[in-house]
Design an enzyme around this catalytic site. Structure first.
Site, short mmCIF file in Angstrom:
data_model
loop_
_atom_site.label_atom_id
_atom_site.label_comp_id
_atom_site.label_asym_id
_atom_site.label_seq_id
_atom_site.Cartn_x
_atom_site.Cartn_y
_atom_site.Cartn_z
N LYS A 1 -2.46 -2.04 -3.20
CA LYS A 1 -3.52 -1.18 -2.63
C LYS A 1 -3.12 0.28 -2.86
CE LYS A 1 -5.88 -0.16 1.72
NZ LYS A 1 -6.57 -0.78 2.85
N GLU B 1 0.82 -1.23 0.00
CA GLU B 1 0.00 0.00 0.00
C GLU B 1 0.84 1.27 0.00
OE1 GLU B 1 -2.71 0.52 3.31
OE2 GLU B 1 -3.54 2.35 2.46
P1 13P Z 1 -9.30 4.26 3.87
O1 13P Z 1 -10.14 3.44 2.95
O2 13P Z 1 -10.07 4.95 4.96
O3 13P Z 1 -8.35 5.16 3.13
O4 13P Z 1 -8.37 3.26 4.66
C1 13P Z 1 -7.77 2.24 3.97
C2 13P Z 1 -6.57 1.82 4.71
O5 13P Z 1 -6.43 0.68 5.07
C3 13P Z 1 -5.54 2.81 4.97
O6 13P Z 1 -4.36 2.16 5.31
#
Ligand code: 13P
Length: 338
Positions: free
Chosen positions: A218, A176
């Site tokens: 992600k 991510e």
């Molecule tokens: P959000 O969908 O609120 O951005 O959070 C996703 C997430 O896991 C952030 O690390």
């Protein structure tokens, strides 16, 4: 490393009509969310709230749940481990393993994600507790003169170290790199920075010998900053997001599961749907939302036992809408039917 198993889990996370529920907020972040709805933040209220979600029929559209360290060890009110409730719903348990961000020296306004020390041992323990996948979030901000190469490179390197450690413990890494949507920048600046970040991340994953077949990306969607004077249509977000992803994300990656990042619930759903409606994509494209799945049920719940069923229904609705968007089958009219 069992690459066939990693690939199976990665594909399961982006199975048709399903996506990931990010329920891995730290106790501090839950407190911020609970403050908004006037609920005291204790171990028990955090448990009650998450148990409500995991027992909702909305789990039919949830492939995996990202848990926080406290939650993966926690038991429901009746003594059943929360992990067992998630598994009984046919959903995979996962775990957030980064330890949050710290200022990056000599890079004002920029941060680095920590948590690599001892990570191999922690992953082995989490695997024993049922985790099939993990998450590590890198944070890149856009502003005057940032992001710097130093910040992007350090964060991409940490993501790659994390991903390699996960795979060596037979845990699928969700990679991510979040480019924040705070700020005044326009959508094209977000596109440029997201491209820079993703190119660097895939270079570092290659150097770390990570097998892309056993990963899920992600990313953020490509959107204008929240304070930008020029907001973008759903079609423009979908088109610019896909253009960047196609430039950067190899076809060996089984799935892309977007974070919501502060978009409104329906914006996040509509944009995901538009991306999938374009069709012909080399990867599955789905969601891994926290706020866009949880804001509505949290409000409906507001800490009251008598609101549990209503909150579960609200969660099931958002999960279903996003499940449809992951297939490109969502329609705005379906929101009114709620
Ligand atoms: P959000 O969908 O609120 O951005 O959070 C996703 C997430 O896991 C952030 O690390």
């Amino acid at each position: 490393m069992d690459l066939a198993e990693l690939n199976r889990v990665a594909k399961a996370l982006v199975a048709p009509g399903k996506g990931v529920l990010a329920a891995d907020e730290s106790a501090g972040t839950v407190k911020k969310r609970f403050d908004v709805i006037g609920v005291e933040c204790t171990e028990d209220t955090r448990r009650d709230y998450r148990e409500l979600l995991f027992r909702s029929r909305g789990m039919a559209n949830i492939s995996g749940v990202i848990l926080f360290d406290e939650t993966i060890r926690q038991k429901a009110k009746d003594g059943t481990p929360l992990v067992k409730i998630i598994e009984a719903a046919g959903t995979l348990p996962g775990i957030k393993v980064d330890k949050g961000v710290k200022p990056l020296p000599f890079c004002p306004g920029e941060v680095i994600t920590e948590g690599l020390d001892g990570l191999g041992e922690r992953l082995a323990e989490y695997r024993g507790l049922g985790a099939k996948f993990a998450k590590w979030r890198a944070v890149i901000d856009i502003g005057a003169g940032i992001p710097s190469y130093a910040c992007v490179n350090a964060n991409a390197h940490a993501l790659a170290r994390y991903a390699a450690l996960c795979q060596s413990e037979d845990i699928v890494p969700i990679v991510e790199p979040e480019v924040l949507m705070d700020g005044e920048h326009d959508i094209d600046r977000c596109a440029d920075v997201t491209e820079f970040v993703l190119k660097t991340v895939y270079e570092q994953l290659y150097y770390a010998r990570v097998k892309l077949e056993g990963t899920v990306l992600k990313p953020n969607m490509v959107v204008p900053g929240k304070k930008s004077a020029k907001q973008a249509s759903v079609a423009e977000v979908a088109e610019k997001t896909l253009r960047v992803l196609k430039e950067c994300v190899p076809a060996a990656v089984p799935g892309v599961a977007f974070l919501s990042g502060g978009q409104s619930d329906v914006d996040a759903t509509a944009r995901l749907d538009a991306i999938n409606k374009s069709g012909g994509l080399p990867w599955k494209v789905s969601f891994s939302f926290s706020r866009a799945l949880q804001a509505a049920p949290q409000k409906a719940w507001s800490g009251r036992l008598e609101n549990v069923a209503a909150a579960q229904a609200v969660f099931a609705h958002r999960a279903r809408m996003n499940g449809l968007a992951s297939l490109g089958e969502w329609k705005p009219e379906l929101e009114q039917a709620a």
